[in-house]
Scaffold this motif. Structure first.
Motif: not given
Ligand code: BG6
Length: 488
Positions: A216-223, A316-318, A341-353, A467-470
């Motif tokens: 479950i991911t939450f990314k924001e492209p701003f600080g 922490p911001t990540f 926060k301050a990552l490469n894109e705005r995205k919130a998603e649930i990914r079930i593998q 960044s994409r992430g760490l």
């Protein structure tokens, strides 16, 4: 009881949240004729202001009023009233009470009261006194109802949150308290219950036998955008993980409720949260963004460059955290929560593998199935499957069964999360609000980690704005199972 008058009181009417979110939402609900006809609005804050000027001048830019809606907009504005008063004096709240009765009588001379909804768009520092004084002075006379909407933060850890809950429970019943988690008002989050429990095909595979991991991911492209002072007290875990992401997790992982009744659903959410052990330091990767010297504008600014952030802060911001659910359905399946926060894109998603194809006859060339529920932007549900590569061959090709909302439901009005949630309060539906016991469980999971981070002043890993992430987070995920991350 939709026949009576309703008053929606915005406590903190002159503030940012009221201006940017609450008033625009009330206008949209009014515009779309979704509110009970007999509703008026009352703003309350410390400063003296002319509510009509405030709505037409300061708020209007957030309201998207179309040219042919002018008349309706003015009609809505005329139903707005205002009272200035303090947040800690009994007399002010007695005046607020009289004002509500007075306006109710103005609209309906026969009546002696209205159903009352109080929205607390206020800083946490005044929560205790405001709720106390509301309860002492401003409860509606029966049979009219009183409902109170509260915004996070609901405390900072188990102890402070439980103190706040105990305080509230002395003043109001659970049925009167509406704790907002605006993620529960999002279309795709609300869709989880339908997807899970209205599709036989998902019911059968929704467990450790078929699922490899859930992220479950939450990314924001701003600080922090000038909110650094607020953010620094909380950090990314309290800001979005302990609430928004954990709420999503509970909907993805809960057992099937007995019915779609709010209490039955919330019972199941609490139960699954109770099966999650506390998170340990070794289950997380923490980051803090630094400026990107090659970036533009804000991107050059690291977290610590925000003047409202205390020098040397380790907030922490990540955060990437692996949660485990110790029950029959999920034992051994990692739930990966990622937020930053301050990552490469705005995205919130649930990914079930899903697990690998068993008895694979295609020489390991089949990709694992994935079900992705994209919360935002661009709502979608898609399933990654293998299909025969079209043409003269016999090879599997990874493709998607794709339900992208803007293609399938083009033109369908998609209300904002706040619209749905405020409407729910009018209707008395608590399904999408956080119950006291849910909140306590959410804090139980994160509190020991938060305390450890603060006590030991643990340093987050720096990452560059955008960044994409760490990579350390990818390594952590790789350690817990067959996790394949997508390029983004
Ligand atoms: C809020 C957080 O709860 O959610 C913010 O405090 C965050 O930091 C926001 O930006 C995200 O909400 P949305 O609806 O824009 O995804």
């Amino acid at each position: 009881d939709l026949k009576s008058y309703h008053v929606f009181v915005v406590m903190g009417a002159s503030g940012d949240l009221a201006k940017k979110k609450i008033y625009p939402t009330l206008w949209w609900l009014y515009r779309d004729n979704l509110l009970p006809k007999k509703t008026f609005f009352l703003g309350y804050a410390r400063s003296k202001l002319d509510i009509k000027d405030f709505l037409t001048q300061k708020c209007r830019q957030y309201m998207k009023v179309k040219p042919d809606e002018e008349e309706k907009f003015n009609e809505w504005v005329s139903k707005n009233h205002y009272l200035a008063g303090s947040y800690d004096q009994s007399e002010s709240f007695a005046q607020l009470n009289s004002k509500i009765v007075e306006i109710s009588r103005f609209y309906e001379p026969e009546t002696d009261d209205a159903n009352r909804i109080f929205y607390l768009a206020l800083p946490p520092s005044v929560y205790t006194s405001v709720t106390q004084l509301l309860s002492e002075n401003c409860k509606a006379k029966k049979p009219h109802f009183t409902r109170v909407i509260v915004e996070k933060p609901f405390g900072k850890d188990s102890k402070s949150s439980s103190e706040l809950s105990t305080h509230l429970s002395k003043l109001f019943t659970e049925e009167q308290i509406y704790r907002i988690d605006h993620y529960l008002g999002k279309e795709m989050v609300q869709n989880l219950i339908v997807l899970r429990f209205a599709n036989q095909i998902f019911k059968r595979i929704w467990n450790r036998d078929s699922i490899e991991n859930v992220s479950i991911t939450f990314k924001e492209p701003f600080g922090t955008q000038g909110r650094g002072g607020y953010f620094d007290e909380f950090g990314i875990i309290r800001d979005v993980m302990q609430n928004h992401l954990l709420q999503i997790l509970s909907l993805v992982a809960m057992e099937s409720p007995i019915s779609k009744n709010a209490e039955e659903i919330r019972n199941e959410k609490v139960k699954v949260l109770r099966s999650i052990p506390e998170i340990k330091l070794e289950d997380v990767v923490l980051g803090q963004y630094v400026g990107n010297p090659n970036g533009q504008g804000d991107e050059k600014m690291g977290y610590l460059d925000d003047p409202t952030v205390p020098a040397g802060s380790n907030t922490p911001t990540f955060c990437c955290a692996i949660l485990k659910i110790k029950n029959e359905r999920w034992d051994g399946v990692p739930f990966i929560l990622k937020s930053g926060k301050a990552l490469n894109e705005r995205k919130a998603e649930i990914r079930i593998q899903f697990k690998e194809v068993s008895g694979d006859i295609f020489d390991n060339s089949c990709a694992r199935n994935e079900l992705v529920i994209r919360v935002q932007p661009d709502e979608a549900v898609y399933m990654k499957i293998s299909t025969k590569k079209p043409g003269i061959n016999f090879n599997p090709l990874e493709t998607e069964l794709d339900l992208t909302y803007k293609h399938r439901y083009d033109g369908e009005y998609m209300p904002d999360a706040y619209e749905r949630l405020i409407l729910d309060v009018f209707l008395g539906s608590q399904l999408n609000f956080v119950r006291t016991d849910e909140l306590a469980e959410a804090w139980r999971i994160f509190t020991p980690l938060l305390h450890k981070l603060e006590k030991e002043n643990i340093k987050p890993i720096p990452y560059v704005y955008g960044s994409r992430g760490l990579p350390e987070a990818d390594e952590l995920c790789a350690k817990v199972g067959k996790y394949t991350y997508n390029k983004n």
